[in-house]
Design a protein around this motif. Structure first.
Motif, PDB file in Angstrom:
ATOM      1  N   SER A   1       0.879  -1.175  -0.059  1.00 30.67           N
ATOM      2  CA  SER A   1      -0.025  -0.091  -0.022  1.00 30.67           C
ATOM      3  C   SER A   1       0.882   1.301   0.107  1.00 30.67           C
ATOM      4  CB  SER A   1      -1.127   0.063   1.245  1.00 30.67           C
ATOM      5  OG  SER A   1      -0.326   0.048   2.460  1.00 30.67           O
TER       6      SER A   1
ATOM      7  N   SER B   1       7.115  -4.414   5.886  1.00 38.55           N
ATOM      8  CA  SER B   1       7.917  -3.351   6.305  1.00 38.55           C
ATOM      9  C   SER B   1       7.535  -2.079   5.658  1.00 38.55           C
ATOM     10  CB  SER B   1       9.393  -3.601   5.632  1.00 38.55           C
ATOM     11  OG  SER B   1       9.954  -4.797   6.280  1.00 38.55           O
ATOM     12  N   GLN B   2       7.704  -0.919   6.603  1.00 41.04           N
ATOM     13  CA  GLN B   2       7.057   0.393   6.135  1.00 41.04           C
ATOM     14  C   GLN B   2       8.426   1.494   6.186  1.00 41.04           C
ATOM     15  OE1 GLN B   2       3.581   1.052   8.666  1.00 41.04           O
ATOM     16  NE2 GLN B   2       4.678  -0.385   9.846  1.00 41.04           N
TER      17      GLN B   2
ATOM     18  N   TRP C   1       0.678  10.876   4.156  1.00 43.18           N
ATOM     19  CA  TRP C   1       1.149  10.789   5.299  1.00 43.18           C
ATOM     20  C   TRP C   1       1.338  12.322   5.755  1.00 43.18           C
ATOM     21  CZ3 TRP C   1       6.490  11.718   7.286  1.00 43.18           C
ATOM     22  CH2 TRP C   1       6.571  11.660   8.739  1.00 43.18           C
TER      23      TRP C   1
ATOM     24  N   HIS D   1       3.284   7.413   3.006  1.00 42.13           N
ATOM     25  CA  HIS D   1       3.404   6.165   3.820  1.00 42.13           C
ATOM     26  C   HIS D   1       3.547   4.802   2.849  1.00 42.13           C
ATOM     27  CE1 HIS D   1       1.801   3.252   6.921  1.00 42.13           C
ATOM     28  NE2 HIS D   1       3.209   3.210   7.048  1.00 42.13           N
ATOM     29  N   VAL D   2       4.632   4.069   3.008  1.00 41.17           N
ATOM     30  CA  VAL D   2       4.539   2.986   1.856  1.00 41.17           C
ATOM     31  C   VAL D   2       4.739   1.838   2.802  1.00 41.17           C
ATOM     32  CG1 VAL D   2       5.721   1.736  -0.105  1.00 41.17           C
ATOM     33  CG2 VAL D   2       5.504   4.359   0.058  1.00 41.17           C
ATOM     34  N   THR D   3       3.990   0.672   2.466  1.00 43.66           N
ATOM     35  CA  THR D   3       4.292  -0.422   3.208  1.00 43.66           C
ATOM     36  C   THR D   3       4.367  -1.497   2.267  1.00 43.66           C
ATOM     37  OG1 THR D   3       2.322   0.057   4.829  1.00 43.66           O
ATOM     38  CG2 THR D   3       3.008  -2.259   4.814  1.00 43.66           C
TER      39      THR D   3
ATOM     40  N   ALA E   1       7.463  -4.954  10.045  1.00 46.59           N
ATOM     41  CA  ALA E   1       6.446  -5.352  10.039  1.00 46.59           C
ATOM     42  C   ALA E   1       5.630  -5.293  11.372  1.00 46.59           C
ATOM     43  CB  ALA E   1       6.188  -6.682   9.440  1.00 46.59           C
TER      44      ALA E   1
ATOM     45  N   TRP F   1       8.290   6.024   5.886  1.00 49.39           N
ATOM     46  CA  TRP F   1       7.483   7.141   5.643  1.00 49.39           C
ATOM     47  C   TRP F   1       8.582   8.382   4.920  1.00 49.39           C
ATOM     48  CZ3 TRP F   1       7.083   3.807   9.639  1.00 49.39           C
ATOM     49  CH2 TRP F   1       5.894   3.520  10.000  1.00 49.39           C
TER      50      TRP F   1
END
Length: 155
Positions: free
Chosen positions: A22, A43-44, A26, A36-38, A140, A46
């Motif tokens: 996704s 793992s994320q 943000w 904001h990337v997941t 995660a 910003w």
């Protein structure tokens, strides 16, 4: 491209990448806005986004200039043993943005580890520029914690 519209374009471009689960706007609430990337591993990352308007353009202007979209590039490997590094994330997302085939984009470039912080920049045919610098990363199941810009080697 205008700063407000940029966020929509970025979310669509980054969200279409195969290893991205996704991409969302943000807003930290203190004038820090960005993305904001997941990733598919959970793992994320910003990104804080800064914007430069073209010379002579007012902040509310949205001058659309189309040109040739950047040539598609291969997506680099994002994961190394299931982990992501900030530099790999920046390179991967810069390539994903490049491959969006948006005719308002002139070029996209990743900021490498030799820079203060990894991220990527986008230049538009109308002269506008977007600077996306990694603000935070998380493994995660974790959220934002710790000081901004202090990034681990992998997440």
């Amino acid at each position: 491209m205008h700063a407000n519209r940029y966020q929509e374009v970025a979310i669509a471009a980054l969200g279409a990448a195969p290893d991205v689960q996704s991409a969302e706007p943000w807003d930290r609430g203190d004038h820090t806005r960005g993305l904001h990337v997941t990733f598919t591993t959970g793992s994320q990352v910003w990104f804080g986004t800064a914007w430069a308007h073209p010379d002579g353009m007012k902040p509310d202007d949205d001058v659309v200039v189309h040109g040739e979209a950047p040539a598609e590039v291969p997506l680099p490997d994002l994961f190394d043993n299931g982990k992501v590094s900030p530099a790999r994330a920046a390179e991967y997302l810069a390539a994903a943005f490049t491959n969006s085939r948006n005719t308002e984009i002139l070029s996209v470039a990743a900021y490498g580890p030799e820079n203060y912080n990894p991220g990527f920049g986008v230049r538009f045919h109308n002269g506008a520029r977007a600077f996306n610098v990694i603000y935070h990363v998380a493994r995660a199941g974790q959220g934002i914690s710790g000081p901004a810009y202090q990034l681990p080697d992998t997440f």
